[in-house]
Write a protein that holds these residues in place. Structure first.
Motif, PDB file in Angstrom:
ATOM      1  N   UNK A 120       0.846  -1.217  -0.124  1.00 13.77           N
ATOM      2  CA  UNK A 120       0.010   0.097  -0.190  1.00 13.77           C
ATOM      3  C   UNK A 120       0.777   1.344   0.053  1.00 13.77           C
ATOM      4  N   UNK A 121       0.299   2.254  -0.418  1.00 17.65           N
ATOM      5  CA  UNK A 121       1.102   3.567  -0.499  1.00 17.65           C
ATOM      6  C   UNK A 121       0.586   4.449   0.497  1.00 17.65           C
ATOM      7  N   UNK A 122       1.146   5.620   0.565  1.00 18.68           N
ATOM      8  CA  UNK A 122       0.787   6.733   1.334  1.00 18.68           C
ATOM      9  C   UNK A 122      -0.370   7.639   1.172  1.00 18.68           C
ATOM     10  N   UNK A 123      -0.785   8.666   2.046  1.00 21.84           N
ATOM     11  CA  UNK A 123      -2.052   9.530   1.896  1.00 21.84           C
ATOM     12  C   UNK A 123      -1.812  10.642   3.039  1.00 21.84           C
ATOM     13  N   UNK A 124      -2.663  11.585   2.698  1.00 20.95           N
ATOM     14  CA  UNK A 124      -2.642  12.580   3.726  1.00 20.95           C
ATOM     15  C   UNK A 124      -4.073  13.040   4.038  1.00 20.95           C
ATOM     16  N   UNK A 125      -4.368  13.160   5.119  1.00 16.09           N
ATOM     17  CA  UNK A 125      -5.780  13.404   5.470  1.00 16.09           C
ATOM     18  C   UNK A 125      -5.886  14.909   5.963  1.00 16.09           C
ATOM     19  N   UNK A 134      -2.262  21.439   1.034  1.00 18.48           N
ATOM     20  CA  UNK A 134      -1.274  20.488   1.313  1.00 18.48           C
ATOM     21  C   UNK A 134      -1.466  19.261   0.222  1.00 18.48           C
ATOM     22  N   UNK A 135      -0.405  18.799  -0.474  1.00 17.35           N
ATOM     23  CA  UNK A 135      -0.473  17.705  -1.358  1.00 17.35           C
ATOM     24  C   UNK A 135       0.600  16.596  -1.156  1.00 17.35           C
ATOM     25  N   UNK A 136       1.413  16.777  -0.310  1.00 15.76           N
ATOM     26  CA  UNK A 136       2.487  15.837  -0.054  1.00 15.76           C
ATOM     27  C   UNK A 136       3.176  15.975   1.159  1.00 15.76           C
ATOM     28  N   UNK A 137       3.854  14.915   1.672  1.00 15.13           N
ATOM     29  CA  UNK A 137       4.511  14.982   2.920  1.00 15.13           C
ATOM     30  C   UNK A 137       5.567  16.313   2.919  1.00 15.13           C
ATOM     31  N   UNK A 138       6.251  16.362   1.650  1.00  8.81           N
ATOM     32  CA  UNK A 138       7.386  17.430   1.652  1.00  8.81           C
ATOM     33  C   UNK A 138       6.774  18.590   2.009  1.00  8.81           C
ATOM     34  N   UNK A 139       5.661  18.875   1.757  1.00 12.07           N
ATOM     35  CA  UNK A 139       5.132  20.329   2.211  1.00 12.07           C
ATOM     36  C   UNK A 139       5.212  20.669   3.472  1.00 12.07           C
ATOM     37  N   UNK A 140       5.741  19.835   4.405  1.00 12.17           N
ATOM     38  CA  UNK A 140       5.987  19.929   5.896  1.00 12.17           C
ATOM     39  C   UNK A 140       7.419  20.397   6.129  1.00 12.17           C
ATOM     40  N   UNK A 214       1.034  13.309  -3.763  1.00 16.17           N
ATOM     41  CA  UNK A 214       2.084  12.717  -4.446  1.00 16.17           C
ATOM     42  C   UNK A 214       2.794  12.068  -3.215  1.00 16.17           C
ATOM     43  N   UNK A 215       3.123  10.689  -3.704  1.00 14.64           N
ATOM     44  CA  UNK A 215       4.183   9.883  -2.689  1.00 14.64           C
ATOM     45  C   UNK A 215       5.060  10.459  -2.316  1.00 14.64           C
ATOM     46  N   UNK A 221      13.338   6.877  -3.898  1.00 16.66           N
ATOM     47  CA  UNK A 221      12.307   6.028  -4.230  1.00 16.66           C
ATOM     48  C   UNK A 221      10.974   6.305  -3.588  1.00 16.66           C
ATOM     49  N   UNK A 222      10.011   6.296  -4.410  1.00 14.31           N
ATOM     50  CA  UNK A 222       8.645   6.626  -3.992  1.00 14.31           C
ATOM     51  C   UNK A 222       8.178   5.536  -2.960  1.00 14.31           C
ATOM     52  N   UNK A 223       7.614   6.247  -1.744  1.00 17.66           N
ATOM     53  CA  UNK A 223       7.523   5.284  -0.356  1.00 17.66           C
ATOM     54  C   UNK A 223       6.322   4.233  -0.792  1.00 17.66           C
ATOM     55  N   UNK A 224       6.478   3.114  -0.865  1.00 11.53           N
ATOM     56  CA  UNK A 224       5.265   2.083  -0.632  1.00 11.53           C
ATOM     57  C   UNK A 224       5.671   1.094   0.489  1.00 11.53           C
ATOM     58  N   UNK A 225       4.672   0.476   1.365  1.00 12.28           N
ATOM     59  CA  UNK A 225       5.053  -0.319   2.204  1.00 12.28           C
ATOM     60  C   UNK A 225       4.465  -1.778   1.785  1.00 12.28           C
ATOM     61  N   UNK A 226       4.753  -2.644   2.546  1.00  7.60           N
ATOM     62  CA  UNK A 226       4.587  -4.055   2.126  1.00  7.60           C
ATOM     63  C   UNK A 226       4.234  -4.767   3.606  1.00  7.60           C
ATOM     64  N   UNK A 227       3.046  -4.877   3.838  1.00  8.30           N
ATOM     65  CA  UNK A 227       2.520  -5.432   5.272  1.00  8.30           C
ATOM     66  C   UNK A 227       2.473  -7.131   5.285  1.00  8.30           C
TER      67      UNK A 227
END
Length: 284
Positions: A120-125, A134-140, A214-215, A221-227
């Motif tokens: 699964x990928x990332x998101x922002x609430x 705000x559209x990406x983690x880098x905005x912070x 944007x991930x 590398x674009x962030x993606x997790x493996x659970x």
């Protein structure tokens, strides 16, 4: 049909509170008792217990099938905070975790993982209308805005690598607190996986997923997790048995149906086969 029973627990305390660490139960001991203890973090859609007491989510649904194949008659479900999952395993409070916990090198030093069950990928609430654009983690990274994360989640390391100062991170104990944290302005956004963000947004008209997200790019590398399923390092026989059944199940339409039901796309399902646990544990 696999018989299940739910044990609702208040948050399992930290490792120090557990006292002496007991040895993990072997697969044969679990079969002899006829019951396996499986923990979830009450996080939709990964692993949770619904109001009727039934365990659901991508982790529990697949775990039910695997345990049935292994001949384990009963599952005792334990709910606890995400940050207590690893301490609880190490203290023998449960036999495995079905929370789709991301397989990360630092976690591999403490516990053992099955092969990936999901990806699964990332998101922002964000607040309704995304007032802070705000559209990406880098905005912070170069902002005075605060971003919320869940205690023990891997978004902490992502944000740290992106240069977000710890003083601008608001730590919450569970996903349920994210809506109020964002809608009241305690934090400008909540960083979580895309699936979690979508689930939370469906629960309130005060928040929404950040559009055109944007991930985050971590170490190029674009962030993606493996659970995967998580075990104490002394549970090799249980882990190996789960891996064998998981490999078989992932080839079936039933596995795909479970993942699709909980919001995992066909791309997510394909990605779940692209990395092995050995590769993920060795990643830098």
């Amino acid at each position: 049909m696999l018989k299940t029973r739910t044990l609702l627990a208040l948050a399992v305390a930290t490792a120090a509170a557990f006292g002496t660490v007991a040895s993990a139960a072997t697969l044969q001991e679990i079969k002899d008792k006829g019951v396996v203890r499986i923990a979830v973090a009450n996080e939709i859609p990964y692993g949770f217990v619904d109001p009727t007491g039934e365990a659901k989510g991508a982790g529990p649904e697949v775990a039910k099938h695997i345990m049935e194949q292994l001949g384990v008659k009963e599952i005792k479900w334990v709910t606890t905070g995400f940050s207590s999952l690893i301490p609880g395993l190490k203290a023998d409070q449960f036999d495995m975790v079905a929370a789709e916990m991301a397989i990360l090198p630092q976690r591999c030093q403490q516990v053992s993982f099955s092969e990936p069950n999901s990806s699964y990928g990332e998101g922002l609430l964000v607040a309704k209308g995304n007032p802070d654009n705000l559209h990406k983690y880098e905005d912070f990274s170069k902002s005075d805005k605060k971003i919320a994360i869940m205690a023990g989640a891997d978004q902490l390391e992502m944000l740290q690598k992106l240069g977000v100062d710890d003083s601008r991170m608001v730590t919450i104990s569970n996903n349920a607190d994210a809506i109020s944290t964002v809608s009241t302005g305690r934090a400008a956004a909540y960083a979580a996986t895309s699936l979690t963000v979508s689930q939370l947004a469906d629960k309130s008209d005060k928040v929404e997923p950040a559009g055109k997200f944007e991930d985050p790019v971590i170490d190029g590398k674009p962030a993606r997790s493996w659970g995967g399923f998580t075990f104490d390092q002394g549970s090799d026989d249980l882990r190996k048995a789960v891996n064998e059944e998981l490999a078989k199940f992932k080839k079936t339409p039933e596995w795909k149906k479970i993942l699709t039901t909980y919001g995992f796309t066909e791309h997510d399902q394909e990605e779940s086969t692209k990395q092995t646990t050995e590769q993920l544990c060795a990643a830098k």
